[in-house]
Design a protein around this motif. Structure first.
Motif: not given
Length: 170
Positions: A17, A30, A32-34, A37, A55, A58, A64, A66, A77, A113
Motif C-alpha cells: 500500500s 489513480p 486502488t487498494h484491492l 474493493v 478488477q 479497473l 493505474w 493496483i 492484473r 482505502g
C-alpha cells in the motif's frame, strides 16, 4: 521503461500500500487498494465473480496502480499491467509491517482505502506466505508477465532506493 499500469503484489505487511501510494503520487496515476474493493464497511467480501469483474473495469483504464494479492484473480492484473512490483520482504519484516501498521494507524478501514485488521488468519497468512503463496504468485508472474517489467523489492531500504530512482526519472 514507462510505467502506466502497475500491479503490486506481495505478503500482507510487505509495504504494498505504501508503494502504491508513492507510485500513484509520483506518476500521477489513480491508486486502488484491492482490500477496499473486496470488502465492504462491515468486512463482507464481494462474491468472486463480482470481484473479478470490478478488477476488469479497473484495468481497462489507461493508467493505474493496483495493490493486493488475491491470487484467484491475479491473472486479471498481470495480463493487463506493463509493470509488476513484487514486494518480497522476509517474513519477519512482513509480520513487523502488519503489527506496526496496526499500532500506527489503528484498526478498520482508513480514508486511503487500506484495511487494517489483524486476526489469527491474517497472522497465519503472513507467517506462511513465503512458503505457501509466494511460489504460486511467482509462477503466475512467470507465466503471465513475460516481457513485462518485473521489479522485485526485498527490503524496505531497496524499496526506498527504487522509489527514489522512479522519482528521479520523472
Amino acid at each position: 521503461m514507462q510505467m502506466n499500469r502497475i500491479a503490486i503484489v506481495g505478503s500482507g505487511g510487505s509495504g504494498k500500500s505504501h508503494v502504491a501510494c508513492e507510485l500513484g503520487r509520483l506518476l500521477e496515476a489513480p491508486v486502488t487498494h484491492l482490500d477496499a474493493v473486496y470488502y465492504d464497511d462491515e468486512w463482507n467480501p464481494l462474491p468472486p465473480e463480482k470481484f473479478e469483474a470490478a478488477q476488469r473495469d479497473l484495468v481497462a483504464a489507461p493508467r493505474w496502480v493496483i495493490d493486493g494479492n488475491y491470487n484467484s484473480s491475479l491473472h486479471v492484473r498481470l495480463e493487463a499491467c506493463d509493470t509488476v512490483v513484487m514486494m518480497d520482504v522476509p517474513t519477519w519484516a512482513a509480520l513487523w509491517g502488519i503489527f506496526s501498521r496496526q499500532l500506527q494507524h489503528g484498526a478498520g478501514q482508513h480514508a486511503s482505502g487500506v484495511y487494517n485488521r489483524i486476526h489469527r488468519g491474517v497472522i497465519t497468512y503472513v507467517a506462511t506466505y513465503r512458503r505457501r503463496m509466494r511460489p504460486k504468485v511467482l509462477a503466475k508472474i512467470d507465466e503471465l508477465a513475460a516481457g513485462k517489467q518485473v521489479v522485485v523489492l526485498t527490503s524496505r531500504a531497496k524499496t526506498r532506493r527504487w522509489l527514489e530512482q522512479v522519482a528521479a526519472g520523472r
